[in-house]
Design a protein around this motif. Sequence first.
Motif, short mmCIF file in Angstrom:
data_model
loop_
_atom_site.label_atom_id
_atom_site.label_comp_id
_atom_site.label_asym_id
_atom_site.label_seq_id
_atom_site.Cartn_x
_atom_site.Cartn_y
_atom_site.Cartn_z
N TYR A 97 0.85 -1.31 0.01
CA TYR A 97 0.01 -0.07 0.09
C TYR A 97 1.15 1.19 -0.05
O TYR A 97 2.09 1.15 0.26
CB TYR A 97 -0.95 0.04 1.12
CG TYR A 97 -0.34 0.32 2.44
CD1 TYR A 97 -0.88 1.32 3.27
CD2 TYR A 97 0.81 -0.28 2.93
CE1 TYR A 97 -0.45 1.70 4.70
CE2 TYR A 97 1.27 -0.05 4.12
CZ TYR A 97 0.81 0.96 4.85
OH TYR A 97 1.23 1.43 6.15
N ILE A 147 -10.83 0.55 0.26
CA ILE A 147 -9.57 0.34 0.64
C ILE A 147 -9.62 -1.22 1.50
O ILE A 147 -8.73 -1.97 1.25
CB ILE A 147 -9.06 1.45 1.72
CG1 ILE A 147 -9.21 2.68 1.06
CG2 ILE A 147 -7.75 1.05 2.25
CD1 ILE A 147 -8.85 3.95 2.11
N LEU A 151 -7.71 -4.26 0.20
CA LEU A 151 -6.60 -4.75 0.94
C LEU A 151 -6.81 -6.41 1.19
O LEU A 151 -5.68 -7.14 1.24
CB LEU A 151 -6.44 -4.22 2.50
CG LEU A 151 -5.99 -2.91 2.56
CD1 LEU A 151 -6.31 -2.01 3.80
CD2 LEU A 151 -4.40 -3.01 2.45
N TRP A 345 -5.01 6.65 -1.72
CA TRP A 345 -4.73 5.33 -1.28
C TRP A 345 -4.61 4.56 -2.51
O TRP A 345 -5.46 4.27 -3.47
CB TRP A 345 -5.32 4.73 -0.08
CG TRP A 345 -5.14 5.29 1.06
CD1 TRP A 345 -6.24 6.42 1.48
CD2 TRP A 345 -4.36 5.29 2.06
NE1 TRP A 345 -5.64 6.97 2.79
CE2 TRP A 345 -4.57 6.11 3.24
CE3 TRP A 345 -3.03 4.55 2.23
CZ2 TRP A 345 -3.62 6.54 4.24
CZ3 TRP A 345 -2.31 4.63 3.30
CH2 TRP A 345 -2.38 5.33 4.42
N VAL A 347 -3.35 0.38 -3.16
CA VAL A 347 -3.28 -0.93 -2.49
C VAL A 347 -2.92 -2.00 -3.74
O VAL A 347 -3.55 -2.00 -4.75
CB VAL A 347 -4.43 -1.53 -1.87
CG1 VAL A 347 -4.36 -2.92 -1.30
CG2 VAL A 347 -4.83 -0.52 -0.72
#
Length: 376
Positions: A97, A147, A151, A345, A347
Amino acid sequence: MERLAVEPRPDWRERAEKIGFAFHTINGEPYWCEDAAYSFTPAQIDELDDAAQRLEDMCLELVDGIIQRGDYAPFHLTDTAIALIEQSWQRQDKNLYGRFDLAWNGTGAPKLLEYNADTPTALYEASVVQWEWLDSFCNHCDQFNGIHETLIEAWKHFGLWGHRVHFTCVRDHEEDFGTAEYLRDTAIQAGLDTDRLYIDEIGWNGKRFVDLAARPITVLFKLYPWEWLLQEEFAANIQSSGIRMIEPAWKMLFSTKAILPLLWQAWPDHENLLPASFDRAAIRGSCMAKPFWGREGAGISRLSETGATLDSVPVQGDPAPELRIYQQAIDMPCFDGFYPVLGVWVVASRACGLGIREDRSPITRNTSRFVPHLFE
C-alpha cells in the motif's frame, strides 16, 4: 468540491472507540473531526482516482528503468540497500500500500505533493472510521473508499499460504500499533496465519530472524521506515536470511522525495506534477525545500529569494539531513481557513480510496485533523 459544516455526533468518541479507533484525539484536541466534511461530485472522484493511478503507473515505470540501468546515484543509497532493492525487484516481491498526497480545489488537475510509499499511516481512519461515519450521516451518499476490500483481496494474491506473516512496529506508539493491527486484521480476513511483535523483539539465531517463541520469521510486515532499518545491525542479515519484507526493498526508491525531481525529468510538464529539481536554481520563484527522508511535514521549508518563509518541525532519524529536493511552491487550496491535502490510497498498485487531512497551516503535520468526505 466543497467543505461542509457538519454537526458532530454527540457520542462520536464512544463510536470511534467501539470500532477500535483509540487515537481519535491528540494532545486533548480532536484528530478525527466530524464538524466538517468535504463534498465532491462523481466526476471529481473519478479525476482523483485517475490521477493517482497515472502517478502509480509512472512510478513503477520509472523504478523499472532505474533498476535496469543501475542508476542509483540520485538516491545516495548504500551498497547494502542497492543489493536488497535489486534482489526484491528480481523476485517480483509484491508491494502492499501507499498514499499519494495531492493538492486540489476541485478544478484543473490534481498536483502531486509527495508519495508516502513505505510506512503511511491515517489508513484505518480512511478505510473504516470515515465509512462508519458516512453510514450514519447520509444513507444516499457514497464515498471513494474501497480500501478495506482491496486490502483483503491483495493479501490473497501475495502467495503467502503456508507462511506465518509477522507484523511489527515500534512500541509505545498508538497510531503505528493501530495501523499495523488493522493491516494484520485484513490479512487474517484474507485467510492468512499471522502474529505480532514489536520491532525490538525480533531476534537473530545466526541463520534467520526469529520471534519470541524462537519460530522463524519468513515474512515480515514492518511499519518501520527502510532508512531507519538500514542504520541498524538488523540490516546486515536481511539478504542472507531470505526474509520477505513488506513493503519490499524496491519501495525504497519511492519512499525518498528524490522520486519527485526524477518524475519531473521523465515527464516534464505533466499535468499532475509540479516542477521539481535537485538544484534550487532550477525552480523559478518560491519553492518548497524538502528533505530526502521525512514524514508528516517534517523538515519542509518554503523558500523565497530571501530565504525561508515557512518552516516545519525537524526530521527525526534522517540519515542524511543535508540532502534536499526543491519543488515549485503553489498556493494550497484553502476552505474556511483550512488547507486540505487529499491522500489517495493505492493498494497493490491500484487506486482505491481517499483520506483528507487539513490544517490551518499549508504544511500538513502529524497533528493535522482528519476530515471525512462524501459524494453524491
